[in-house]
Design a protein around this motif. Structure first.
Motif, PDB file in Angstrom:
ATOM      1  N   ALA A 203       0.835  -1.213   0.000  1.00 52.65           N
ATOM      2  CA  ALA A 203       0.000   0.000   0.000  1.00 52.65           C
ATOM      3  C   ALA A 203       0.864   1.255   0.000  1.00 52.65           C
ATOM      4  CB  ALA A 203      -0.926  -0.015   1.219  1.00 52.65           C
ATOM      5  N   VAL A 204       1.940   1.245   0.791  1.00 53.27           N
ATOM      6  CA  VAL A 204       2.846   2.400   0.836  1.00 53.27           C
ATOM      7  C   VAL A 204       3.539   2.573  -0.518  1.00 53.27           C
ATOM      8  CG1 VAL A 204       4.913   3.380   1.928  1.00 53.27           C
ATOM      9  CG2 VAL A 204       3.211   2.182   3.316  1.00 53.27           C
ATOM     10  N   LEU A 205       3.920   1.460  -1.144  1.00 52.22           N
ATOM     11  CA  LEU A 205       4.570   1.520  -2.458  1.00 52.22           C
ATOM     12  C   LEU A 205       3.631   2.122  -3.503  1.00 52.22           C
ATOM     13  CD1 LEU A 205       7.062   0.840  -4.158  1.00 52.22           C
ATOM     14  CD2 LEU A 205       6.084  -1.442  -4.537  1.00 52.22           C
ATOM     15  N   VAL A 206       2.362   1.724  -3.464  1.00 60.09           N
ATOM     16  CA  VAL A 206       1.360   2.293  -4.386  1.00 60.09           C
ATOM     17  C   VAL A 206       1.233   3.799  -4.159  1.00 60.09           C
ATOM     18  CG1 VAL A 206      -1.109   2.354  -4.937  1.00 60.09           C
ATOM     19  CG2 VAL A 206       0.067   0.155  -4.684  1.00 60.09           C
ATOM     20  N   LEU A 207       1.271   4.213  -2.896  1.00 61.60           N
ATOM     21  CA  LEU A 207       1.192   5.641  -2.565  1.00 61.60           C
ATOM     22  C   LEU A 207       2.408   6.393  -3.124  1.00 61.60           C
ATOM     23  CD1 LEU A 207      -0.533   7.713  -1.096  1.00 61.60           C
ATOM     24  CD2 LEU A 207       0.682   7.164   1.019  1.00 61.60           C
ATOM     25  N   LEU A 208       3.586   5.796  -3.026  1.00 52.39           N
ATOM     26  CA  LEU A 208       4.803   6.414  -3.568  1.00 52.39           C
ATOM     27  C   LEU A 208       4.711   6.547  -5.089  1.00 52.39           C
ATOM     28  CD1 LEU A 208       7.491   4.590  -1.394  1.00 52.39           C
ATOM     29  CD2 LEU A 208       7.262   7.082  -1.595  1.00 52.39           C
ATOM     30  N   ILE A 209       4.199   5.512  -5.748  1.00 49.17           N
ATOM     31  CA  ILE A 209       4.027   5.562  -7.207  1.00 49.17           C
ATOM     32  C   ILE A 209       3.032   6.661  -7.576  1.00 49.17           C
ATOM     33  CG2 ILE A 209       3.174   4.285  -9.220  1.00 49.17           C
ATOM     34  CD1 ILE A 209       4.214   1.713  -7.824  1.00 49.17           C
ATOM     35  N   GLY A 210       1.951   6.774  -6.777  1.00 54.27           N
ATOM     36  CA  GLY A 210       0.960   7.829  -7.015  1.00 54.27           C
ATOM     37  C   GLY A 210       1.561   9.216  -6.863  1.00 54.27           C
ATOM     38  N   MET A 211       2.445   9.392  -5.887  1.00 56.03           N
ATOM     39  CA  MET A 211       3.121  10.678  -5.710  1.00 56.03           C
ATOM     40  C   MET A 211       3.965  11.010  -6.929  1.00 56.03           C
ATOM     41  SD  MET A 211       4.242  10.342  -1.701  1.00 56.03           S
ATOM     42  CE  MET A 211       5.649  11.415  -1.912  1.00 56.03           C
ATOM     43  N   ASN A 212       4.656  10.018  -7.467  1.00 56.43           N
ATOM     44  CA  ASN A 212       5.480  10.235  -8.658  1.00 56.43           C
ATOM     45  C   ASN A 212       4.607  10.673  -9.831  1.00 56.43           C
ATOM     46  OD1 ASN A 212       6.805   9.733 -11.195  1.00 56.43           O
ATOM     47  ND2 ASN A 212       8.278   8.424 -10.162  1.00 56.43           N
ATOM     48  N   ILE A 213       3.522   9.945 -10.067  1.00 55.80           N
ATOM     49  CA  ILE A 213       2.629  10.245 -11.195  1.00 55.80           C
ATOM     50  C   ILE A 213       2.000  11.631 -11.063  1.00 55.80           C
ATOM     51  CG2 ILE A 213       0.466   9.550 -12.334  1.00 55.80           C
ATOM     52  CD1 ILE A 213       1.205   6.632 -11.592  1.00 55.80           C
TER      53      ILE A 213
END
Length: 450
Positions: A203-213
């Motif tokens: 879940a944290v990794l998905v959040l990090l990817i979302g921040m990048n996008i």
């Protein structure tokens, strides 16, 4: 307004600091510091300071909040925490090379990937076959690794006689080696998985990817979420250093200001700065001039990528602090507790030494030649068979990553870990010595390329 020159004291200090600055920026500095830290660890372990040395690295350090605690020994903090920073830097380098570096070229990727594959498969196979009857096959990945700092540091001795492409080839080879090691650590050396912690990490990794996008570029945001991801990965049973690579792959590689707009804004700011200079004011006393300089700095920051900035900022701290500290905590082998004859004749040691000193160069050479024959890639310009074999020998300097994997492979077996460490030190020394001697012979009649 005339430039303010350095005063005599400042000039002397600058001259004194210049050699240190050049040393820090040189390719050999990390290798020399690693060697120094290793020697220091050996001195501690084989002197009256051994007891104090062991007590320090085994001291529990961590957080205590009420009845909850998160503690590990100093040695574990260095292995799981400090080394996560090293893996973060590796992830940044890997992402940059794939997006904008030498690894963009399919033929270049083909030859480097083939060489790396050979440098992992053959050493692992030699170790595994050597230990078929020993019961210690789990250490097969020890001989896969390449210590980038040691290998590049040794190659730097020939910087004026070999082409830049050799450094690029060895760097790419080491990066793919490290990627292989990371995969092995994540998959093979994970003892048990805790699904809940793993889902939280996801879940944290998905959040990090979302921040990048979404274009978030604040360093503090990635740092905080990266720390949370590290904790969840650690709790999940996967080695915590894997979190470093995962966070690195989410770091933005796009600038927030395109080059055309950057040029326009900088020209405008410089024009304003030049007009302010006509007033003969010093920057220190002219707030507007100082503000313009800060604006230029901010525009330059916006035109660069977080990936490039963070990689540049982390290179020296990790090379000059993290890796030597890891060596200092991990390389202390008490020789009086080791029977050198039995260690060198043990299956574990023979597998490690055979894999790194013989398997590495042979695997890199054979797989590279096969890739050329099959049309998968071509050797870089200025790189012949002699240089390829020399690079292969230097790649056998496994040290940091090999020790790291040995500590995972033989966890809970301190005698085996010490035996493996000694074999790794011997392998690193032999590979470096043979590589340097071979390249010295191969380039002895070569004119300085610079």
């Amino acid at each position: 307004m005339n430039d303010v020159s350095l005063n005599p004291v400042e000039k002397k200090v600058a001259r004194m600091l210049s050699p240190f600055e050049k040393f820090i920026e040189s390719q050999t500095s990390t290798g020399l510091l690693l060697a120094g830290a290793t020697c220091l660890a050996m001195v501690f372990a084989n002197s009256d300071m051994n007891r104090m040395y062991r007590e320090v690295i085994l001291t529990d350090v961590g957080l205590l909040v009420g009845s909850s605690q998160f503690t590990m020994s100093l040695e574990e903090w260095v292995g799981s925490g400090f080394m996560a920073l090293f893996f973060f830097l590796l992830g940044l380098e890997l992402k940059r090379e794939c997006l904008a570096g030498e690894m963009q070229n399919p033929r270049q990727i083909g030859i480097v990937l083939s060489a790396a594959l050979g440098g992992m498969v053959l050493p692992a196979l030699i170790y595994y076959l050597t230990n078929l009857d020993s019961g210690y096959q789990q250490g097969w990945a020890i001989a896969m690794a390449t210590d980038t700092a040691f290998a590049l540091g040794a190659l730097a001795f020939f910087a004026r006689k070999v082409s830049r492409e050799l450094f690029v080839f060895l760097t790419g080879l080491a990066i793919f080696d490290d990627l292989g090691a990371i995969t092995v650590i994540a998959v093979y050396y994970t003892e048990s998985l805790h699904l809940e912690a793993l889902l939280r990490a996801g879940a944290v990794l998905v959040l990090l990817i979302g921040m990048n996008i979404s274009g978030v570029r604040a360093a503090w945001a990635y740092f905080i979420l990266g720390l949370v991801l590290w904790m969840f990965v650690h709790e999940s049973g996967v080695h915590a250093t894997v979190a470093g690579v995962l966070v690195a792959l989410t770091i933005p590689a796009r600038p927030s200001l395109q080059s055309g707009r950057f040029v326009q804004r900088v020209r405008k700011l410089i024009s304003k700065f030049e007009r302010r200079q006509e007033s003969e004011n010093e920057v220190l006393s002219d707030q507007k001039q100082s503000g313009l300089m800060l604006n230029i700095e901010e525009v330059a920051r916006q035109a660069s990528t977080p990936l490039q900035r963070w990689e540049t900022k982390l290179e020296n701290p990790i090379a000059l602090v993290v890796l030597p500290v890891f060596a200092l905590c991990s390389a202390g082998i008490r020789l009086s507790d080791q029977d050198l004859g039995s260690v060198l004749s043990s299956f574990v040691s023979l597998g490690i030494i055979g894999g790194l000193v013989v398997g590495k160069p042979l695997g890199i050479f054979l797989f590279s030649k096969a890739a050329v024959k099959l049309g998968l890639g071509s050797l870089p310009e200025g790189m012949g068979n002699k240089e390829l074999l020399g690079v292969g020998l230097l790649a056998g300097m496994g040290f940091t990553m090999s020790i790291f994997i040995a500590m995972l492979a033989f966890k809970g077996q301190p005698l085996l870990i010490e035996e493996a460490k000694l074999a790794i030190l011997i392998s690193t020394f032999l590979s470096g010595l043979l590589g340097i001697l071979w390249l010295a012979l191969a380039t002895r009649n070569r004119i300085d390329s610079n």
